[in-house]
Design an enzyme around this catalytic site. Structure first.
Site, PDB file in Angstrom:
ATOM      1  N   LEU A  20       0.840  -1.038  -0.109  1.00 47.51           N
ATOM      2  CA  LEU A  20      -0.076  -0.130  -0.320  1.00 47.51           C
ATOM      3  C   LEU A  20       0.512   1.392  -0.285  1.00 47.51           C
ATOM      4  O   LEU A  20       0.621   2.442  -0.514  1.00 47.51           O
ATOM      5  CB  LEU A  20      -0.361   0.052   0.960  1.00 47.51           C
ATOM      6  CG  LEU A  20      -1.773  -0.747   1.493  1.00 47.51           C
ATOM      7  CD1 LEU A  20      -2.367  -1.421   2.631  1.00 47.51           C
ATOM      8  CD2 LEU A  20      -3.193  -1.246  -0.333  1.00 47.51           C
ATOM      9  N   GLY A  21       1.932   0.802   0.537  1.00 46.46           N
ATOM     10  CA  GLY A  21       3.126   2.434   0.448  1.00 46.46           C
ATOM     11  C   GLY A  21       4.195   2.193   1.381  1.00 46.46           C
ATOM     12  O   GLY A  21       3.834   1.664   1.857  1.00 46.46           O
ATOM     13  N   GLY A  23       7.027   4.613   4.150  1.00 37.81           N
ATOM     14  CA  GLY A  23       7.698   5.567   4.347  1.00 37.81           C
ATOM     15  C   GLY A  23       9.054   5.410   4.980  1.00 37.81           C
ATOM     16  O   GLY A  23       9.713   4.638   5.174  1.00 37.81           O
ATOM     17  N   GLY A  24       9.237   6.887   5.623  1.00 39.12           N
ATOM     18  CA  GLY A  24      10.331   6.714   6.621  1.00 39.12           C
ATOM     19  C   GLY A  24      10.626   5.835   7.439  1.00 39.12           C
ATOM     20  O   GLY A  24      11.772   5.337   7.715  1.00 39.12           O
ATOM     21  N   MET A  25       9.810   5.091   8.355  1.00 40.28           N
ATOM     22  CA  MET A  25      10.396   4.160   9.619  1.00 40.28           C
ATOM     23  C   MET A  25       8.816   2.527   9.287  1.00 40.28           C
ATOM     24  O   MET A  25       9.409   1.718  10.190  1.00 40.28           O
ATOM     25  CB  MET A  25       8.756   4.766  10.856  1.00 40.28           C
ATOM     26  CG  MET A  25       9.131   5.948  10.988  1.00 40.28           C
ATOM     27  SD  MET A  25      10.851   6.117  11.637  1.00 40.28           S
ATOM     28  CE  MET A  25      10.767   7.436  12.423  1.00 40.28           C
ATOM     29  N   VAL A  28       3.162  -0.507   4.571  1.00 35.25           N
ATOM     30  CA  VAL A  28       1.801  -1.045   5.061  1.00 35.25           C
ATOM     31  C   VAL A  28       2.043  -1.519   3.547  1.00 35.25           C
ATOM     32  O   VAL A  28       2.001  -1.312   2.653  1.00 35.25           O
ATOM     33  CB  VAL A  28       1.064   0.170   5.045  1.00 35.25           C
ATOM     34  CG1 VAL A  28       0.611   0.028   5.621  1.00 35.25           C
ATOM     35  CG2 VAL A  28       1.929   0.834   6.033  1.00 35.25           C
ATOM     36  N   ASP A 136       0.122  14.038  15.588  1.00 32.72           N
ATOM     37  CA  ASP A 136       0.547  14.336  14.273  1.00 32.72           C
ATOM     38  C   ASP A 136      -0.701  14.192  13.395  1.00 32.72           C
ATOM     39  O   ASP A 136      -0.588  13.756  12.539  1.00 32.72           O
ATOM     40  CB  ASP A 136       1.645  13.306  13.810  1.00 32.72           C
ATOM     41  CG  ASP A 136       1.984  13.745  12.244  1.00 32.72           C
ATOM     42  OD1 ASP A 136       2.570  12.205  12.149  1.00 32.72           O
ATOM     43  OD2 ASP A 136       3.182  14.645  11.938  1.00 32.72           O
TER      44      ASP A 136
END
Length: 749
Positions: A20-21, A23-25, A28, A136
């Site tokens: 799904l995607g 990121g930095g951490m 998913v 956030d």
């Protein structure tokens, strides 16, 4: 998007269906329970698994998400925060993120805007009632589901009665949506910080831009703390509520419960603004500009309800509410000087102290007067689609005369006119690309790129190097290719163009093969030294092989690499030169190969703390220690080493001594580079944001706004800028290319 090579087949017993995607951490994935129920699984990146501070944060995320699982959030289905690679599964929420909705269709208005505001206030009320502070709240963390808005990603949340982790000077968040206290005193952040963030979110939803937008995250943070919000384009009825949320002092803001009462009192249609200035309805690329970290639960696009028509009585009712709110929640200005630590870099926020794009710098010429533009050049912006449109990637380009040759992801290679961005030909790749593998290179008559096999063609080689006629786009030849350079060198470079030849690693990862780039005729084959695997490394016009022992590669611990010269006429390898590793080849200075030495803490890399220089002729290695450890993306230009940090800090280092020459904070997070033009160094991120710095002292000459929906904070990417005389061509996420005149860069803001 489809799973990529190297993705797991299942996590915690849940079979994975799609990515799904990322990121930095973490990454998913879409998965299924045994009953077929879709879930989103967040898998933490391996490099963070050994960081105890990060594990504590992830445990808090799981605990917070479990506490607030309800009608307005994604419920936790399962989690393993103590696993070797931690993960968490939540219900899969179908719908666009608010960021995607605004980018695709522009700002919200009328009843749709009112419904969003009330839904988010209800979500915030329930989150706070569970004793959690989100910390956030931003457009990519709001999903517009068919049942209403849902708040996701509790990655930096905490229980309201819990002490914040001591983060060694770090503040984590997204500056345009952070509260003043998050920037000034993060340990004291409470529920009304989320109310401030909700106020900024409502401004963004109504106008397409934030109330404190500036050229860089650092200027934005300064304005959050010190400046009045820009609310001229916000509908008048909503504006008064937003003003109360954006009070600089937490006690001057309503609670989530009080905010919900105020929003429910608003008219069914919020009406418009009193003024119709140029900023009304203006939409900016807020996904890339504001979302420094990727959303924790990316979701596919789904249809949303359009705005409702105007309702009666909006203007008069809104005015009455406005008078009441201004009386009740009058903003009180903060006057303290903030010290912000954004994403790991500590920066004093002072007026004029950011190296941002000040008025005097805009449009400054950096190209030498003799540099020319391609004939007929006009600024352009194009997308080059590959064979897999569901997996957009970044391209990389090289310039040959008036032609650009670009490739990467689903594009083996494409010929593009530098003057206007029009395509002459495109060769596409049908399979799932390997991240970071882009164009191999080009000679005068041949372009070389990578092709990946389609999932329904298992008989095809998984990866190939393909040669294409530069003029016609006709495929000339192809050869199966190995893929191991990242493990050996830390760089994704399994094939190299050297003169009129191309050197590849064979499919069995046991030999180098050299061919005439156009004909494909093999000129030599050289086996790797026994018990090792190797990758090609360019040293100016020369070639070296960097090799690592099989045992170290199998253990993912390359700490004792060796270098060999490669005779370009015969392929013969020279005697091994041992290097203290792990080390990453970075460039060439004075004919010597420069490597940055990697500092390891346990199994994880934390940055670079030394420089090694290898003389191919004498086989001598010299070492210099760095005064500190520098984390980020390394590169070289003009014999100087540059490291671009995730938060936009660029540092110039002397490779001979290891001394820092200068350091400059920019607003381009996760930039790769440098690329040298006449009088300037160019750094660019996946969002397409570009900054030009002076090689002498790092003075910022100009910067541009984002051009694509790219993830900031990436490390290790190859340079994205190509120079063609006075023009620069920039590659960004989603196969985006754009070009402009360096003497007339796009204005920022």
């Amino acid at each position: 998007m489809s799973l990529r090579g190297g993705d797991p087949a299942e996590i915690g017993g849940y079979p994975l269906e799609a990515r799904l995607g990322s990121g930095g951490m973490g990454t998913v994935f879409l998965a299924r329970t045994s009953s077929g129920r879709p879930v989103a699984i967040k898998l933490i990146h391996q490099q963070f698994a050994g960081d105890e501070e990060f594990r504590i944060r992830f445990r808090q995320e799981v605990a917070a998400a479990r506490r607030v699982s309800g009608a307005f959030t994604a419920a936790v289905v399962d989690a393993a925060p103590e696993a070797e690679q931690p993960w968490m599964a939540t219900t899969y929420i179908e719908g666009q993120t608010l960021a995607q909705r605004i980018a695709a269709n522009g700002p919200l208005d009328g009843a749709e805007l009112r419904r969003l505001a009330i839904g988010l206030a209800e979500a915030l009320r329930d989150i706070h009632r569970a004793g959690v502070v989100h910390r956030d709240l931003k457009p990519s963390n709001v999903v517009l589901s068919p049942e209403g808005p849902r708040v996701i990603d509790f990655g930096i949340s905490r229980a309201a009665d819990q002490q914040t982790l001591t983060m060694t000077g770090r503040v984590i968040g997204t500056p345009p949506f952070m509260s003043p206290e998050q920037l000034q005193a993060p340990r004291g952040v409470g529920p009304r910080s989320d109310v401030f963030s909700l106020g900024t979110l409502l401004v963004y939803s109504a106008t397409g831009h934030g109330p404190f937008d500036a050229d860089s995250p650092y200027m934005t943070a300064y304005q959050v703390v010190h400046e009045e919000p820009s609310l001229g384009a916000v509908p008048e009825a909503l504006r008064a509520v937003v003003e109360s949320c954006l009070d600089k002092e937490p006690e001057g803001r309503p609670s989530a419960d009080e905010l919900l009462v105020l929003l429910r009192d608003l008219p069914a249609d919020l009406g418009g603004t009193e003024a119709s200035g140029a900023g009304v309805g203006r939409t900016r690329d807020m996904i890339t500009q504001h979302d420094i970290a990727a959303p924790a639960t990316p979701v596919p696009v789904a249809a949303t309800t359009g705005p409702a028509g105007p309702g009666p009585g909006a203007e008069n009712t809104g005015t009455a509410i406005g008078r009441r709110l201004r009386s009740r929640w009058r903003p009180v200005l903060a006057a303290a000087v903030a010290v912000a630590a954004i994403g790991g870099g500590v920066t004093a926020l002072k007026a004029g102290g950011f190296g941002g794009n000040g008025g005097g710098d805009k449009g400054r010429s950096v190209a030498a007067p003799t540099a020319t533009l391609p004939d007929g050049f006009e600024p352009w912006h194009e997308t080059v689609q590959g064979g897999r449109e569901d997996i957009p990637d970044e391209l990389r380009c090289v310039a040959h005369g008036d032609a650009l040759f670009c490739g990467g992801g689903g594009v083996v290679a494409a010929r593009i006119r530098a003057a206007d961005g029009s395509r002459v030909w495109t060769a596409k790749s049908p399979g799932v690309p390997v991240q970071g593998m882009h164009l191999v290179g080009a000679t005068d008559d041949t372009v070389l790129g990578y092709r990946f096999a389609a999932e329904d063609a298992p008989q095809d080689p998984p990866g190939e190097v393909v040669a294409i006629d530069a003029n016609t786009g006709r495929e000339l030849w192809s050869v199966p290719s190995g893929a191991q350079s990242t493990a050996v060198t830390g760089r994704t470079q399994d094939a190299l163009v050297v003169g009129s030849a191309v050197v590849t690693v064979d499919a069995s990862n046991s030999d180098f093969e050299a061919r005439d780039a156009h004909s494909g005729e093999i000129t030599w084959t050289t086996p790797f030294p026994a018990g090792t695997r190797c990758a090609p490394v360019p040293v100016g016009p020369q070639l070296m092989a960097m090799c690592a022992a099989d045992a170290e590669l199998d253990a993912s611990e390359v700490r004792n690499p060796t270098l060999h010269t490669v005779d370009l006429s015969s392929g013969a390898l020279g005697s091994p030169v041992a290097v203290d590793g792990p080390a990453v080849p970075t460039g060439v200075a004075d004919g010597r190969l420069v490597l940055l030495q990697v500092r390891m803490e346990g199994p994880e890399s934390v940055g670079y703390d030394g420089v090694a220089r290898v003389d191919p002729a004498s086989r001598k290695v010299t070492y210099s220690r760095l005064a500190e450890t520098y984390a980020g993306t390394p590169g070289m230009a003009g014999g100087i080493v540059y490291v671009s940090g995730q938060t936009g800090l660029v540092t110039a280092l002397d490779p001979a001594t290891g001394r820092k020459k200068w350091s400059r904070q920019t607003g381009v997070e996760g930039a790769s580079g440098p690329v040298a033009g006449a009088g300037a160094l160019y750094f660019s991120s996946a969002s397409g944001r570009v900054v030009a710095l002076s090689p002498k002292d790092g003075t910022q000459l100009w910067t541009t706004d984002p051009q694509a929906d790219g993830l900031a904070g990436e490390q290790g990417a190859s340079p994205r800028v190509t120079v063609a005389g006075r023009a620069v061509i920039v590659a960004a996420a989603d196969n985006t290319l754009f070009a402009f005149d360096t003497q007339k860069p796009p204005k920022s803001g």
